[in-house]
Scaffold this motif. Structure first.
Motif, mmCIF file in Angstrom:
data_model
loop_
_atom_site.group_PDB
_atom_site.id
_atom_site.type_symbol
_atom_site.label_atom_id
_atom_site.label_comp_id
_atom_site.label_asym_id
_atom_site.label_seq_id
_atom_site.Cartn_x
_atom_site.Cartn_y
_atom_site.Cartn_z
ATOM 1 N N UNK A 191 30.385 33.730 54.541
ATOM 2 C CA UNK A 191 31.239 34.628 55.326
ATOM 3 C C UNK A 191 30.510 35.934 55.597
ATOM 4 N N UNK A 192 30.595 36.410 56.819
ATOM 5 C CA UNK A 192 29.902 37.641 57.188
ATOM 6 C C UNK A 192 30.640 38.888 56.719
ATOM 7 N N UNK A 193 31.886 38.737 56.287
ATOM 8 C CA UNK A 193 32.635 39.804 55.627
ATOM 9 C C UNK A 193 32.818 39.380 54.177
ATOM 10 N N UNK A 194 32.386 40.216 53.252
ATOM 11 C CA UNK A 194 32.480 39.839 51.841
ATOM 12 C C UNK A 194 33.941 39.840 51.393
ATOM 13 N N UNK A 195 34.415 38.728 50.834
ATOM 14 C CA UNK A 195 35.799 38.700 50.343
ATOM 15 C C UNK A 195 35.942 39.530 49.071
ATOM 16 N N UNK A 196 37.126 40.110 48.912
ATOM 17 C CA UNK A 196 37.438 40.866 47.701
ATOM 18 C C UNK A 196 38.286 40.030 46.746
ATOM 19 N N UNK A 197 38.872 38.973 47.260
ATOM 20 C CA UNK A 197 39.668 38.050 46.453
ATOM 21 C C UNK A 197 39.623 36.702 47.160
ATOM 22 N N UNK A 198 39.609 35.624 46.378
ATOM 23 C CA UNK A 198 39.481 34.277 46.949
ATOM 24 C C UNK A 198 40.640 33.397 46.484
ATOM 25 N N UNK A 199 41.246 32.705 47.435
ATOM 26 C CA UNK A 199 42.275 31.708 47.151
ATOM 27 C C UNK A 199 41.715 30.336 47.516
ATOM 28 N N UNK A 224 24.266 27.662 61.869
ATOM 29 C CA UNK A 224 24.269 27.662 63.322
ATOM 30 C C UNK A 224 25.363 28.604 63.782
ATOM 31 N N UNK A 225 25.064 29.602 64.594
ATOM 32 C CA UNK A 225 26.112 30.549 64.986
ATOM 33 C C UNK A 225 27.287 29.848 65.629
ATOM 34 N N UNK A 226 28.502 30.215 65.182
ATOM 35 C CA UNK A 226 29.718 29.691 65.791
ATOM 36 C C UNK A 226 30.289 30.717 66.735
ATOM 37 N N UNK A 227 30.596 31.906 66.230
ATOM 38 C CA UNK A 227 30.958 33.056 67.046
ATOM 39 C C UNK A 227 30.246 34.231 66.406
ATOM 40 N N UNK A 228 30.569 35.430 66.839
ATOM 41 C CA UNK A 228 29.936 36.613 66.261
ATOM 42 C C UNK A 228 30.195 36.686 64.757
ATOM 43 N N UNK A 229 31.325 36.156 64.296
ATOM 44 C CA UNK A 229 31.675 36.263 62.893
ATOM 45 C C UNK A 229 31.835 34.898 62.229
ATOM 46 N N UNK A 230 31.357 33.825 62.870
ATOM 47 C CA UNK A 230 31.568 32.498 62.307
ATOM 48 C C UNK A 230 30.284 31.724 62.187
ATOM 49 N N UNK A 231 30.200 30.854 61.182
ATOM 50 C CA UNK A 231 29.029 30.006 61.022
ATOM 51 C C UNK A 231 29.451 28.581 60.719
#
Length: 279
Positions: free
Chosen positions: A118-126, A246-253
């Motif tokens: 993930x390009x944004x680091x999670x602070x909590x994971x479910x 492989x790039x999916x969108x600007x924020x997706x892989x």
């Protein structure tokens, strides 16, 4: 020192209540992870991770557990999740990797890789169903999380749609098996095709029904997969020792990866003909 008060989230509070409770506690970026394809005896295992925006911006019309949605509804929700998510990632584990390392080890590795990508680091994971360690952030395994948590439901949709698309592509290459219909799960139609044609390279030879159809049922699980096949695998041209992003969108892989170095795997998924699902 007084302990902080417990947060109680009632199931009837809605799909977004759990994330909202965590965000009120200061965890702004809550990631959800889920998989698709555990019960299939053919095709890849796919895991996805999603972080949705806070508040109204993160609400996805029609979002629900992917198994409760029609194929057309899943496609609509998929597009909205990709468009709205702060970050999303999908990891694909080829069937040969499931045979080599075992289903449960691959499942954990795929979710761990999806979350780490993930390009944004999670602070909590479910996560749905069982915990995933080694993430470096707090987390919670939620029973039937795809029906309780919005970000887990979103991940379930990304994983399911991605895998369904791959199975439709495999149907074009191996039309004898009906992959476009049952998506590699163990149905009567699939079992009949296995008996008539034997397994193809995209089957999981560590599953007893596939091993029996291949005539390799008396071999250890990891020795059942043929060394070479007449038809190449969908993933033969991809190295799976490291993730290929492989790039999916600007924020997706989207990636094809094994996760970590090989290690002894639990018996989950090996030597068992998993029951089919109607997904």
């Amino acid at each position: 020192m007084l302990a902080p008060p417990r947060t109680v989230v009632r199931r009837e509070a809605g799909l977004y209540a759990l994330e909202q409770a965590l965000q009120r506690r200061g965890f702004r970026h809550v990631a959800g992870a889920d998989e698709a394809g555990r019960g299939a005896c053919a095709g890849p295992l796919v895991a996805a991770a999603v972080i949705l925006p806070e508040g109204k911006r993160g609400e996805i019309p029609g979002l629900a557990d992917s198994k409760l949605l029609t194929a057309a509804a899943r496609e609509r929700v998929y597009d909205q999740v990709v468009a709205k998510a702060l970050a999303w990632s999908v990891m694909i584990i080829p069937p040969a990797e499931v045979d080599t390392r075992g289903l449960h080890v691959c499942n954990l590795a795929a979710m761990r890789r999806a979350l780490a990508s993930l390009t944004v680091r999670p602070e909590y994971v479910l996560t749905d169903g069982f915990p995933v360690d080694g993430l470096g952030v707090p987390g919670l395994a939620v029973w039937k999380g795809d029906r309780v948590s919005a970000c887990v439901a979103a991940a379930s949709v990304l994983a399911k749609v991605t895998r369904d698309r791959l199975m439709i592509e495999l149907h074009d290459r191996f039309p004898d098996y009906g992959f476009a219909v049952h998506k590699g799960y163990i149905t009567e139609e699939h079992s009949t095709a296995l008996a008539a044609h034997g397994p193809c390279p995209e089957h999981r030879f560590s599953y007893v029904n596939v091993a029996a159809a291949s005539g390799r049922g008396n071999r250890p699980p990891r020795a059942r997969r043929p060394v070479s096949t007449t038809a190449p695998s969908l993933f033969d041209d991809v190295s799976v020792t490291e993730p290929l992003l492989i790039p999916g969108t600007a924020e997706g892989t989207v990636g094809v990866a094994s996760g970590e170095q090989p290690q002894p795997s639990p018996s989950v998924g090996e030597d068992k003909a998993m029951e089919g699902e109607t997904r």
